[in-house]
Design a protein around this motif. Structure first.
Motif, PDB file in Angstrom:
ATOM      1  N   LYS A 106       0.836  -1.194   0.000  1.00 33.08           N
ATOM      2  CA  LYS A 106       0.000   0.000   0.000  1.00 33.08           C
ATOM      3  C   LYS A 106       0.872   1.244   0.000  1.00 33.08           C
ATOM      4  O   LYS A 106       1.903   1.295   0.663  1.00 33.08           O
ATOM      5  CB  LYS A 106      -0.925   0.024   1.218  1.00 33.08           C
ATOM      6  CG  LYS A 106      -2.073  -0.982   1.139  1.00 33.08           C
ATOM      7  CD  LYS A 106      -3.079  -0.770   2.258  1.00 33.08           C
ATOM      8  CE  LYS A 106      -3.806   0.559   2.154  1.00 33.08           C
ATOM      9  NZ  LYS A 106      -4.712   0.638   0.980  1.00 33.08           N
ATOM     10  N   SER A 157      -2.599   4.364  10.190  1.00 33.37           N
ATOM     11  CA  SER A 157      -3.287   3.797   9.025  1.00 33.37           C
ATOM     12  C   SER A 157      -2.630   2.508   8.569  1.00 33.37           C
ATOM     13  O   SER A 157      -3.316   1.564   8.153  1.00 33.37           O
ATOM     14  CB  SER A 157      -3.302   4.815   7.877  1.00 33.37           C
ATOM     15  OG  SER A 157      -4.070   5.948   8.212  1.00 33.37           O
ATOM     16  N   ARG A 204      -3.807  -0.180  10.820  1.00 30.55           N
ATOM     17  CA  ARG A 204      -5.205  -0.494  10.507  1.00 30.55           C
ATOM     18  C   ARG A 204      -5.320  -1.299   9.213  1.00 30.55           C
ATOM     19  O   ARG A 204      -6.081  -2.269   9.132  1.00 30.55           O
ATOM     20  CB  ARG A 204      -6.013   0.798  10.375  1.00 30.55           C
ATOM     21  CG  ARG A 204      -7.511   0.562  10.138  1.00 30.55           C
ATOM     22  CD  ARG A 204      -8.232   1.859   9.831  1.00 30.55           C
ATOM     23  NE  ARG A 204      -7.796   2.449   8.577  1.00 30.55           N
ATOM     24  CZ  ARG A 204      -7.259   3.658   8.449  1.00 30.55           C
ATOM     25  NH1 ARG A 204      -7.090   4.419   9.507  1.00 30.55           N
ATOM     26  NH2 ARG A 204      -6.886   4.116   7.273  1.00 30.55           N
ATOM     27  N   ASP A 205      -4.551  -0.919   8.189  1.00 31.37           N
ATOM     28  CA  ASP A 205      -4.674  -1.540   6.870  1.00 31.37           C
ATOM     29  C   ASP A 205      -3.913  -2.853   6.748  1.00 31.37           C
ATOM     30  O   ASP A 205      -4.382  -3.792   6.095  1.00 31.37           O
ATOM     31  CB  ASP A 205      -4.170  -0.574   5.784  1.00 31.37           C
ATOM     32  CG  ASP A 205      -4.994   0.700   5.704  1.00 31.37           C
ATOM     33  OD1 ASP A 205      -6.163   0.679   6.155  1.00 31.37           O
ATOM     34  OD2 ASP A 205      -4.471   1.709   5.218  1.00 31.37           O
TER      35      ASP A 205
END
Length: 304
Positions: free
Chosen positions: A111, A129, A132-133
């Motif tokens: 990502k 993030s 979380r991802d």
């Protein structure tokens, strides 16, 4: 009589030992379901050294990972089995393309996050993030950096601050944000700073006092954090490249390339992929007792 008794006992022991060896040999010969010592298994209670380089199940974050040294190190880590990689960079097009390439080549969940490492709030939000991802952060490689070649008497304070702010302050903010998450998770981790041989010597004839100062500070920051965070099982080390054949350096090709090569004993610039092995070693359990170390990869430049 005593001597004869001892001789009989020795002969019996010898026969028994041979029977045991023969039985083990027959088991090894007749059981062809798997090798006696499977590839990658521990031998004598010790891990296979190649297993120690595995990054299976781990997630890495790489700043400045869209191209150049950062991307090459990302490739090296993905080849070792990462489950996820986050590429942090200001260049969105290059960053998205880098993630596509990493996924295509290695099948890793990749990502991209657009980030200015000088922005404290954005850095913290981005690290949150990533967790979380991708689920976690185990490895952080701090490759974002800039360089100027400007004579000191002509250096504007604004340009000088920019180099320090990106190279040093950006490294600290990213390390701090990721370090907090590593501490909270309780699994430890590895943080790899990208220093430079310019943090140890003043490479001549380049007028680059801001860059040299920033990289010397990055190396000492790494050492300071390695001492503070050892209790949390977070290892901090740095890789200090010499002159590398990167887009950043090719902008100076006409003016300095000949000097750089002639002053390097190996007579050439380094390839970006020549840092990948060291990055993998520092990121993996293969370097589990290494923290606070700065590793020079400079073609011999600093030995002269």
């Amino acid at each position: 009589m005593a001597t004869a008794s001892i001789q009989i006992v020795l002969e019996q022991d010898s026969i028994l030992s041979q029977q045991i060896v023969n039985e083990r040999s027959m088991v090894a010969t007749n059981d062809d379901s798997e090798p006696a010592v499977p590839v990658g298994a521990s031998v004598g209670g010790k891990r296979n050294v190649f297993d120690m380089f595995s990054l299976d199940g781990r997630v890495a974050v790489i700043t400045g990972g869209a191209r150049g040294l950062g991307y090459s190190m990302a490739e090296g880590l993905c080849a070792a089995g990462l489950s996820g990689v986050a590429i942090l960079d200001l260049q969105s097009d290059l960053g998205e393309r880098a993630c596509e390439q990493l996924y295509s080549e290695f099948g890793v969940s990749a990502k991209f996050y657009r980030l200015d490492v000088r922005d404290e709030i954005a850095v913290q939000d981005t690290m949150n993030s990533v967790v979380r991802d991708l689920g976690r952060i185990d490895i952080l490689i701090l490759s974002a950096g800039v360089a100027d070649i400007v004579h000191a008497e002509e250096y504007s304070p604004e340009k000088f601050r920019r180099v320090i702010d990106i190279n040093l302050n950006g490294s600290f903010l990213c390390a701090q944000a990721a370090g907090k998450l590593m501490i909270a998770a309780g699994r430890g981790g590895s943080i790899v700073f990208v220093g430079s041989m310019s943090g140890s010597i003043v490479n001549w004839p380049n007028p680059q006092c801001a860059y040299n100062s920033s990289k010397a500070a990055v190396i000492h920051l790494m050492k300071s954090l390695s001492a503070e965070w050892a209790k949390h099982r977070i290892r901090c080390n740095s890789i200090s490249p010499g002159y590398m054949d990167t887009p950043l350096n090719t902008t100076f090709e006409g003016e300095y390339f000949h000097e750089w090569k002639s002053r390097t004993p190996m007579g050439r610039l380094g390839r970006p992929d020549e840092l990948a092995g060291c990055a993998l070693w520092l990121a993996s359990d293969a370097s589990s007792y290494c923290t606070g170390s700065d590793i020079l990869i400079d073609g011999g430049y600093t030995v002269l």
